[in-house]
Design a protein around this motif. Sequence first.
Motif, mmCIF file in Angstrom:
data_model
loop_
_atom_site.group_PDB
_atom_site.id
_atom_site.type_symbol
_atom_site.label_atom_id
_atom_site.label_comp_id
_atom_site.label_asym_id
_atom_site.label_seq_id
_atom_site.Cartn_x
_atom_site.Cartn_y
_atom_site.Cartn_z
ATOM 1 N N ASN A 51 27.191 -54.365 -9.496
ATOM 2 C CA ASN A 51 27.310 -52.916 -8.864
ATOM 3 C C ASN A 51 27.717 -51.973 -9.117
ATOM 4 O O ASN A 51 27.081 -50.748 -9.221
ATOM 5 C CB ASN A 51 28.734 -53.278 -7.781
ATOM 6 N N ALA A 52 28.272 -52.138 -10.773
ATOM 7 C CA ALA A 52 28.763 -50.893 -11.086
ATOM 8 C C ALA A 52 27.343 -50.656 -12.205
ATOM 9 O O ALA A 52 27.370 -49.675 -12.046
ATOM 10 C CB ALA A 52 29.847 -51.322 -12.362
ATOM 11 N N LEU A 53 26.985 -50.863 -12.626
ATOM 12 C CA LEU A 53 25.438 -50.947 -13.015
ATOM 13 C C LEU A 53 24.019 -50.059 -12.207
ATOM 14 O O LEU A 53 23.976 -48.905 -12.158
ATOM 15 C CB LEU A 53 24.532 -51.962 -13.064
ATOM 16 N N LYS A 54 24.656 -50.877 -10.527
ATOM 17 C CA LYS A 54 24.083 -49.805 -9.606
ATOM 18 C C LYS A 54 24.923 -48.792 -9.402
ATOM 19 O O LYS A 54 23.784 -47.245 -8.976
ATOM 20 C CB LYS A 54 23.949 -50.645 -8.164
ATOM 21 N N MET A 55 26.211 -48.040 -9.485
ATOM 22 C CA MET A 55 25.820 -46.932 -9.433
ATOM 23 C C MET A 55 25.827 -46.142 -9.951
ATOM 24 O O MET A 55 25.327 -44.954 -10.299
ATOM 25 C CB MET A 55 27.944 -47.204 -9.748
ATOM 26 N N TYR A 132 31.821 -37.941 -23.469
ATOM 27 C CA TYR A 132 30.438 -39.400 -22.831
ATOM 28 C C TYR A 132 29.995 -38.346 -21.653
ATOM 29 O O TYR A 132 31.085 -37.918 -20.775
ATOM 30 C CB TYR A 132 31.078 -40.469 -23.074
ATOM 31 N N ASP A 133 28.877 -38.771 -21.495
ATOM 32 C CA ASP A 133 28.596 -38.381 -19.961
ATOM 33 C C ASP A 133 29.724 -38.349 -18.971
ATOM 34 O O ASP A 133 29.489 -38.461 -18.083
ATOM 35 C CB ASP A 133 27.004 -38.592 -19.380
ATOM 36 N N THR A 134 29.799 -40.161 -19.302
ATOM 37 C CA THR A 134 30.451 -41.057 -18.187
ATOM 38 C C THR A 134 30.545 -42.450 -19.274
ATOM 39 O O THR A 134 30.806 -42.423 -20.155
ATOM 40 C CB THR A 134 29.258 -42.747 -18.092
ATOM 41 N N VAL A 135 32.067 -42.799 -18.476
ATOM 42 C CA VAL A 135 33.281 -43.743 -19.041
ATOM 43 C C VAL A 135 33.294 -44.411 -18.019
ATOM 44 O O VAL A 135 33.681 -44.158 -16.853
ATOM 45 C CB VAL A 135 34.444 -42.231 -19.195
ATOM 46 N N VAL A 136 33.273 -45.893 -18.712
ATOM 47 C CA VAL A 136 33.166 -46.911 -17.405
ATOM 48 C C VAL A 136 34.589 -48.036 -18.314
ATOM 49 O O VAL A 136 34.615 -48.028 -19.579
ATOM 50 C CB VAL A 136 32.499 -48.071 -17.928
ATOM 51 N N CYS A 137 35.044 -48.498 -17.791
ATOM 52 C CA CYS A 137 36.537 -49.109 -17.380
ATOM 53 C C CYS A 137 36.619 -50.006 -16.685
ATOM 54 O O CYS A 137 37.011 -49.734 -15.839
ATOM 55 C CB CYS A 137 37.622 -48.168 -17.920
ATOM 56 N N LEU A 138 35.823 -50.984 -17.045
ATOM 57 C CA LEU A 138 35.571 -52.285 -15.846
ATOM 58 C C LEU A 138 36.863 -53.787 -15.851
ATOM 59 O O LEU A 138 36.671 -53.374 -17.073
ATOM 60 C CB LEU A 138 34.912 -53.422 -15.365
ATOM 61 N N ASP A 139 38.366 -54.130 -15.200
ATOM 62 C CA ASP A 139 38.549 -54.840 -15.055
ATOM 63 C C ASP A 139 39.671 -54.716 -16.597
ATOM 64 O O ASP A 139 40.178 -55.926 -16.625
ATOM 65 C CB ASP A 139 38.134 -56.651 -14.411
#
Length: 234
Positions: A51-55, A132-139
């Motif tokens: 789902n994160a990849l899709k977003m 960074y353009d995008t920052v992701v932080c999962l779980d």
Amino acid sequence: AEEVGGGDKEVVREYFNNSGFQRWRKIYGDTDDVNRVQKDIRVGHSKTVENALKMLADDVPLRGVTVCDAGCGTGSLSIPLAKEGAVVFSSDISAAMVAEAEKQATEQLAGLENVSIPKFEVKDLESLDGKYDTVVCLDVLIHYPQSKADGMIAHLASLAENRLILSFAPKTFYYDLLKRVGELFPGPSKATRAYLHAEADVERALKKVGWRIRKRGLITTQFYFARLVEAVPA
Ligand code: SAM
């Protein structure tokens, strides 16, 4: 003032360099030596990654986009992101996790055309810098109480130019109940304690630093629950 993370952080680091590393590497892997609960968490987590990849790929192609994967674990998100052509900066508080992620990334990505292997670093997210353009932080927030999570969210937002994607275990009655039953996170150790976050609290922390939630997702299996949010500057 107490440092963000504080004592919890040292315990978490220690856990993810030792027993937590063994446990989560197995859950995030694809071998058969997992029990029913671990298998269920594996499926739930892989849906969160999907789902994160899709977003992430929704409105702009990922090629050339800089992405910071904070708390990258074994690279479950970093590796597919790199495959999509993103320029990935992966870091984790655990040296064991980073070594494993780097090994897997090299195995899976070497030789692919137009793909750069993520840049790996052992670093807690509180000490990350740059833009960074995008920052992701999962779980990752699951390991910290909301009092620490506020500062972590603010810091992650300060690193992102356009988007911040977060996942956390939502504070809902059902999940609270499961937690009380202790099936998910047994043991007295602080590091196996799960902290749940109310969506409203996360939203408030984002709002305080001028960000708003643009998209939401919810991933649930029997033993895994994650709220996924995409935030943008308000
Ligand atoms: N984000 C990865 C994923 O979804 O596959 C890994 C999730 S795993 C449950 C949590 C990870 O967060 C562990 O690898 C742990 O070492 C890392 N972590 C915990 N606290 C951290 C912190 N303060 N800064 C950076 N990483 C942290």
